[in-house]
Write a protein that holds these residues in place. Structure first.
Motif, PDB file in Angstrom:
ATOM      1  N   ALA A   1      85.022  -2.379  73.776  1.00  0.00           N
ATOM      2  CA  ALA A   1      86.460  -2.554  73.564  1.00  0.00           C
ATOM      3  C   ALA A   1      86.873  -4.012  73.705  1.00  0.00           C
ATOM      4  CB  ALA A   1      87.238  -1.686  74.547  1.00  0.00           C
ATOM      5  N   VAL A   2      86.256  -4.723  74.639  1.00  0.00           N
ATOM      6  CA  VAL A   2      86.647  -6.118  74.895  1.00  0.00           C
ATOM      7  C   VAL A   2      86.148  -7.048  73.799  1.00  0.00           C
ATOM      8  CG1 VAL A   2      86.350  -8.075  76.461  1.00  0.00           C
ATOM      9  CG2 VAL A   2      86.803  -5.791  77.382  1.00  0.00           C
ATOM     10  N   PHE A   3      84.870  -6.951  73.437  1.00  0.00           N
ATOM     11  CA  PHE A   3      84.257  -7.938  72.544  1.00  0.00           C
ATOM     12  C   PHE A   3      84.273  -7.528  71.071  1.00  0.00           C
ATOM     13  CE2 PHE A   3      82.100  -8.758  76.636  1.00  0.00           C
ATOM     14  CZ  PHE A   3      82.522 -10.065  76.819  1.00  0.00           C
TER      15      PHE A   3
ATOM     16  N   THR B   1      91.897  -5.715  75.821  1.00  0.00           N
ATOM     17  CA  THR B   1      91.646  -6.274  77.151  1.00  0.00           C
ATOM     18  C   THR B   1      92.554  -5.601  78.174  1.00  0.00           C
ATOM     19  OG1 THR B   1      93.259  -8.038  76.749  1.00  0.00           O
ATOM     20  CG2 THR B   1      90.945  -8.520  76.235  1.00  0.00           C
ATOM     21  N   GLY B   2      92.327  -5.926  79.437  1.00  0.00           N
ATOM     22  CA  GLY B   2      93.190  -5.452  80.508  1.00  0.00           C
ATOM     23  C   GLY B   2      93.002  -3.977  80.809  1.00  0.00           C
ATOM     24  N   ASP B   3      94.105  -3.344  81.232  1.00  0.00           N
ATOM     25  CA  ASP B   3      94.065  -1.934  81.611  1.00  0.00           C
ATOM     26  C   ASP B   3      93.696  -1.037  80.426  1.00  0.00           C
ATOM     27  OD1 ASP B   3      94.787  -2.676  84.152  1.00  0.00           O
ATOM     28  OD2 ASP B   3      96.930  -2.298  83.843  1.00  0.00           O
ATOM     29  N   ALA B   4      94.095  -1.434  79.222  1.00  0.00           N
ATOM     30  CA  ALA B   4      93.769  -0.621  78.049  1.00  0.00           C
ATOM     31  C   ALA B   4      92.265  -0.558  77.821  1.00  0.00           C
ATOM     32  CB  ALA B   4      94.475  -1.177  76.809  1.00  0.00           C
ATOM     33  N   ALA B   5      91.571  -1.673  78.036  1.00  0.00           N
ATOM     34  CA  ALA B   5      90.117  -1.685  77.880  1.00  0.00           C
ATOM     35  C   ALA B   5      89.449  -0.807  78.934  1.00  0.00           C
ATOM     36  CB  ALA B   5      89.592  -3.113  77.961  1.00  0.00           C
ATOM     37  N   SER B   6      89.954  -0.846  80.153  1.00  0.00           N
ATOM     38  CA  SER B   6      89.390  -0.009  81.218  1.00  0.00           C
ATOM     39  C   SER B   6      89.606   1.465  80.914  1.00  0.00           C
ATOM     40  CB  SER B   6      90.031  -0.370  82.559  1.00  0.00           C
ATOM     41  OG  SER B   6      89.776  -1.722  82.894  1.00  0.00           O
ATOM     42  N   LEU B   7      90.802   1.810  80.464  1.00  0.00           N
ATOM     43  CA  LEU B   7      91.080   3.203  80.097  1.00  0.00           C
ATOM     44  C   LEU B   7      90.197   3.651  78.937  1.00  0.00           C
ATOM     45  CD1 LEU B   7      92.773   5.781  80.399  1.00  0.00           C
ATOM     46  CD2 LEU B   7      94.460   4.745  78.852  1.00  0.00           C
ATOM     47  N   PHE B   8      90.032   2.774  77.951  1.00  0.00           N
ATOM     48  CA  PHE B   8      89.173   3.099  76.814  1.00  0.00           C
ATOM     49  C   PHE B   8      87.729   3.340  77.280  1.00  0.00           C
ATOM     50  CE2 PHE B   8      86.174   1.920  73.506  1.00  0.00           C
ATOM     51  CZ  PHE B   8      86.646   2.633  72.404  1.00  0.00           C
TER      52      PHE B   8
END
Length: 300
Positions: A130-132, A137-144
């Motif tokens: 999700a990040v690269f 990024t951020g909370d959305a990437a962690s949730l994804f």
């Protein structure tokens, strides 16, 4: 065959006595271990049951700033992962039972691959994807990362549960559907899948509880779930053990509630499958139009 004996034989008197003895021994062992844990936590050198360590839980800020936001994130991630896992798992399960060899192969590769990879590895991979790649990024990437990791693994497990449930049904079910003119796909969706879901419902619902618990792995990728919120709180006030006791109690309460709801759903499905109690032939409300005389054979 009763609903309780779908997946295993009903135990006899000797087996039931053995189960009771094993259960009593297991309870005694657990009580002994619990007593040792309580004794260790109540050590005078660092007593974890003092009022000072538990008083912060009476402060509303503890819940509004740490625990409740983490709980909401846990439930949100679990709810999304449950919906996606069930949808993808059903598609994969049907695909593994398809008449197409290519479709069976593709679904089989997916299931065997993602069942063999740890959930945490898939979460980390999904997070960096999700990040690269996606640019989130951020909370959305962690949730994804949490949702994707849980979905990839649990959809594969649910697919195997669906396939096992279909294989546990008598072969005559499929043959009867084909005999009345249904296509293989119609037989699968209208006859086999409803029965397989009912038979495997306890295992399916247990897997949904696993999804909820596995959201705790998200702290590795900075997901602000319940465990991470509790860690941040305990770091500020210095009561790590009491905090994790409270977090464990919250998880137990949620999982017990899910299990209770699951049992209600299972009983309702079983009652629906049985069709309810038989009709009373002496009930006058069941007589056809024209009264009792309409039931008498005509005199020619």
């Amino acid at each position: 065959m009763s609903a309780q004996a779908v997946l295993f034989d009903v135990p006899g008197p000797r087996a039931r006595r053995t189960y009771r003895v094993i259960g009593v021994v297991a309870v005694l062992v657990l009580l002994g271990l619990l007593a040792l844990v309580v004794r260790g936590l109540a050590n005078p050198a660092d007593n974890q049951f003092t009022a000072e360590k538990w008083r912060p839980f009476l402060d509303p800020v503890t819940w509004t700033a740490y625990l409740l936001p983490g709980l909401l994130n846990t439930l949100k991630a679990a709810a999304i992962a449950v919906v996606l896992s069930i949808a993808v798992g059903f598609v994969l399960g049907v695909g593994r039972l398809s008449q197409s060899r290519v479709l069976r192969l593709l679904c089989g590769v997916y299931v065997e691959l993602f069942r063999s990879v740890p959930v945490l590895v898939m979460m980390i991979f999904s997070y960096f994807f999700a990040v690269f790649v996606v640019g989130v990024t951020g909370d959305a990437a962690s949730l994804f990362g949490v949702v994707a990791g849980l979905t990839l693994y649990n959809s594969a497990v649910i697919a195997e549960l669906i396939r096992s449930g279909v294989f546990s049904l008598p072969k005559g079910q499929r043959e009867a559907g084909l005999a009345v003119g249904l296509t293989p796909f119609q037989t699968m969706t209208a006859i086999l899948l409803p029965q397989a879901v009912t038979a495997m419902l306890p295992s399916l619902l247990s897997q949904l509880v696993v999804i909820l618990k596995d959201t705790a792995l998200g702290y590795i990728i900075n997901f602000s779930e319940l465990i991470r919120g509790g860690q941040n709180f305990s770091t500020n006030v210095g009561n790590l053990i009491p905090t994790f006791i409270v977090l464990a109690a919250i998880f137990i309460l949620i999982n017990y509630s899910l299990t209770f709801v699951a049992r209600l759903v299972e009983r309702r499905l079983q009652r629906s499958a049985k069709g309810g109690p038989p009709a009373n032939p002496d009930d006058p409300t069941l007589l056809p139009a024209g009264g009792a005389g309409a039931l008498a054979p005509s005199q020619g």
